[in-house]
Motif scaffolding. Sequence first.
Motif, PDB file in Angstrom:
ATOM      1  N   VAL A  14       0.843  -1.199   0.000  1.00  0.00           N
ATOM      2  CA  VAL A  14       0.000   0.000   0.000  1.00  0.00           C
ATOM      3  C   VAL A  14       0.876   1.246   0.000  1.00  0.00           C
ATOM      4  O   VAL A  14       0.579   2.224  -0.685  1.00  0.00           O
ATOM      5  N   GLN A  15       1.974   1.205   0.757  1.00  0.00           N
ATOM      6  CA  GLN A  15       2.913   2.328   0.783  1.00  0.00           C
ATOM      7  C   GLN A  15       3.465   2.599  -0.613  1.00  0.00           C
ATOM      8  O   GLN A  15       3.507   3.746  -1.062  1.00  0.00           O
ATOM      9  N   GLU A  16       3.886   1.530  -1.284  1.00  0.00           N
ATOM     10  CA  GLU A  16       4.447   1.679  -2.628  1.00  0.00           C
ATOM     11  C   GLU A  16       3.421   2.260  -3.586  1.00  0.00           C
ATOM     12  O   GLU A  16       3.743   3.137  -4.400  1.00  0.00           O
ATOM     13  N   LYS A  17       2.198   1.792  -3.479  1.00  0.00           N
ATOM     14  CA  LYS A  17       1.130   2.292  -4.344  1.00  0.00           C
ATOM     15  C   LYS A  17       0.868   3.773  -4.081  1.00  0.00           C
ATOM     16  O   LYS A  17       0.690   4.555  -5.007  1.00  0.00           O
ATOM     17  N   PHE A  18       0.853   4.157  -2.798  1.00  0.00           N
ATOM     18  CA  PHE A  18       0.650   5.553  -2.433  1.00  0.00           C
ATOM     19  C   PHE A  18       1.746   6.436  -3.032  1.00  0.00           C
ATOM     20  O   PHE A  18       1.468   7.456  -3.658  1.00  0.00           O
ATOM     21  N   TYR A  19       3.000   6.042  -2.827  1.00  0.00           N
ATOM     22  CA  TYR A  19       4.113   6.855  -3.321  1.00  0.00           C
ATOM     23  C   TYR A  19       4.154   6.894  -4.851  1.00  0.00           C
ATOM     24  O   TYR A  19       4.523   7.917  -5.438  1.00  0.00           O
ATOM     25  N   LEU A  20       3.762   5.822  -5.501  1.00  0.00           N
ATOM     26  CA  LEU A  20       3.706   5.798  -6.955  1.00  0.00           C
ATOM     27  C   LEU A  20       2.660   6.790  -7.463  1.00  0.00           C
ATOM     28  O   LEU A  20       2.928   7.581  -8.371  1.00  0.00           O
ATOM     29  N   LYS A  21       1.482   6.770  -6.865  1.00  0.00           N
ATOM     30  CA  LYS A  21       0.422   7.702  -7.262  1.00  0.00           C
ATOM     31  C   LYS A  21       0.826   9.140  -6.953  1.00  0.00           C
ATOM     32  O   LYS A  21       0.567  10.052  -7.737  1.00  0.00           O
ATOM     33  N   LEU A  22       1.474   9.341  -5.827  1.00  0.00           N
ATOM     34  CA  LEU A  22       1.950  10.669  -5.461  1.00  0.00           C
ATOM     35  C   LEU A  22       2.950  11.176  -6.495  1.00  0.00           C
ATOM     36  O   LEU A  22       2.867  12.312  -6.959  1.00  0.00           O
ATOM     37  N   LEU A  27       4.433  14.538 -11.138  1.00  0.00           N
ATOM     38  CA  LEU A  27       4.975  14.678 -12.493  1.00  0.00           C
ATOM     39  C   LEU A  27       4.013  15.460 -13.387  1.00  0.00           C
ATOM     40  O   LEU A  27       4.437  16.326 -14.158  1.00  0.00           O
ATOM     41  N   LEU A  28       2.727  15.160 -13.284  1.00  0.00           N
ATOM     42  CA  LEU A  28       1.736  15.894 -14.072  1.00  0.00           C
ATOM     43  C   LEU A  28       1.725  17.375 -13.707  1.00  0.00           C
ATOM     44  O   LEU A  28       1.674  18.243 -14.582  1.00  0.00           O
ATOM     45  N   ARG A  29       1.791  17.657 -12.426  1.00  0.00           N
ATOM     46  CA  ARG A  29       1.807  19.048 -11.985  1.00  0.00           C
ATOM     47  C   ARG A  29       3.082  19.756 -12.435  1.00  0.00           C
ATOM     48  O   ARG A  29       3.052  20.926 -12.784  1.00  0.00           O
ATOM     49  N   THR A  30       4.186  19.026 -12.431  1.00  0.00           N
ATOM     50  CA  THR A  30       5.453  19.617 -12.867  1.00  0.00           C
ATOM     51  C   THR A  30       5.384  19.986 -14.345  1.00  0.00           C
ATOM     52  O   THR A  30       5.788  21.083 -14.733  1.00  0.00           O
ATOM     53  N   ARG A  31       4.853  19.072 -15.157  1.00  0.00           N
ATOM     54  CA  ARG A  31       4.707  19.374 -16.587  1.00  0.00           C
ATOM     55  C   ARG A  31       3.830  20.606 -16.790  1.00  0.00           C
ATOM     56  O   ARG A  31       4.167  21.486 -17.573  1.00  0.00           O
ATOM     57  N   ALA A  32       2.708  20.659 -16.075  1.00  0.00           N
ATOM     58  CA  ALA A  32       1.800  21.800 -16.195  1.00  0.00           C
ATOM     59  C   ALA A  32       2.487  23.093 -15.756  1.00  0.00           C
ATOM     60  O   ALA A  32       2.352  24.128 -16.408  1.00  0.00           O
ATOM     61  N   GLU A  56       6.725  19.653  -5.856  1.00  0.00           N
ATOM     62  CA  GLU A  56       5.316  19.319  -6.113  1.00  0.00           C
ATOM     63  C   GLU A  56       4.845  18.197  -5.188  1.00  0.00           C
ATOM     64  O   GLU A  56       3.712  18.226  -4.718  1.00  0.00           O
ATOM     65  N   GLU A  57       5.710  17.229  -4.904  1.00  0.00           N
ATOM     66  CA  GLU A  57       5.351  16.158  -3.974  1.00  0.00           C
ATOM     67  C   GLU A  57       5.088  16.734  -2.584  1.00  0.00           C
ATOM     68  O   GLU A  57       4.133  16.353  -1.910  1.00  0.00           O
ATOM     69  N   ASP A  58       5.950  17.652  -2.150  1.00  0.00           N
ATOM     70  CA  ASP A  58       5.763  18.289  -0.844  1.00  0.00           C
ATOM     71  C   ASP A  58       4.446  19.059  -0.790  1.00  0.00           C
ATOM     72  O   ASP A  58       3.735  19.026   0.212  1.00  0.00           O
ATOM     73  N   LYS A  59       4.121  19.752  -1.869  1.00  0.00           N
ATOM     74  CA  LYS A  59       2.856  20.482  -1.924  1.00  0.00           C
ATOM     75  C   LYS A  59       1.667  19.530  -1.828  1.00  0.00           C
ATOM     76  O   LYS A  59       0.691  19.806  -1.129  1.00  0.00           O
ATOM     77  N   GLY A  62       1.236  18.294   1.658  1.00  0.00           N
ATOM     78  CA  GLY A  62       0.631  19.371   2.443  1.00  0.00           C
ATOM     79  C   GLY A  62      -0.868  19.456   2.212  1.00  0.00           C
ATOM     80  O   GLY A  62      -1.648  19.641   3.149  1.00  0.00           O
ATOM     81  N   GLU A  63      -1.279  19.309   0.960  1.00  0.00           N
ATOM     82  CA  GLU A  63      -2.706  19.322   0.639  1.00  0.00           C
ATOM     83  C   GLU A  63      -3.409  18.129   1.285  1.00  0.00           C
ATOM     84  O   GLU A  63      -4.517  18.268   1.802  1.00  0.00           O
ATOM     85  N   TYR A  64      -2.781  16.971   1.236  1.00  0.00           N
ATOM     86  CA  TYR A  64      -3.379  15.784   1.841  1.00  0.00           C
ATOM     87  C   TYR A  64      -3.534  15.971   3.348  1.00  0.00           C
ATOM     88  O   TYR A  64      -4.533  15.569   3.924  1.00  0.00           O
ATOM     89  N   LYS A  65      -2.542  16.584   3.962  1.00  0.00           N
ATOM     90  CA  LYS A  65      -2.618  16.827   5.402  1.00  0.00           C
ATOM     91  C   LYS A  65      -3.788  17.746   5.727  1.00  0.00           C
ATOM     92  O   LYS A  65      -4.544  17.490   6.650  1.00  0.00           O
TER      93      LYS A  65
END
Length: 81
Positions: A14-22, A27-32, A56-59, A62-65
């Motif tokens: 589950v951890q791996e899946k979470f970090y992969l989705k994150l 990456l999508l946000r970075t491209r945008a 972007e990952e940190d952001k 933060g949003e998830y928190k």
Amino acid sequence: MNLYETIKKLPERVQEKFYLKLREKALLRTRARLVESRVDIDSLTDEELEVIIADEEDKLIGEYKSRGLIALLALLGISWI
């Protein structure tokens, strides 16, 4: 308990899946972000891209928190305002 501690208690799969989705979302946000800034992705070094993606990952975390806190408050019937 912070988000990282909560994630560490989840099963490894589950951890791996979470970090992969994150990472995918970051990456999508970075491209945008680069398109909006009209920056050519090919002109950046791998290190520069990694810094932007990490930001972007940190952001996202933060949003998830904040979403988690708001959801918890709503569940408890506590108004934010």
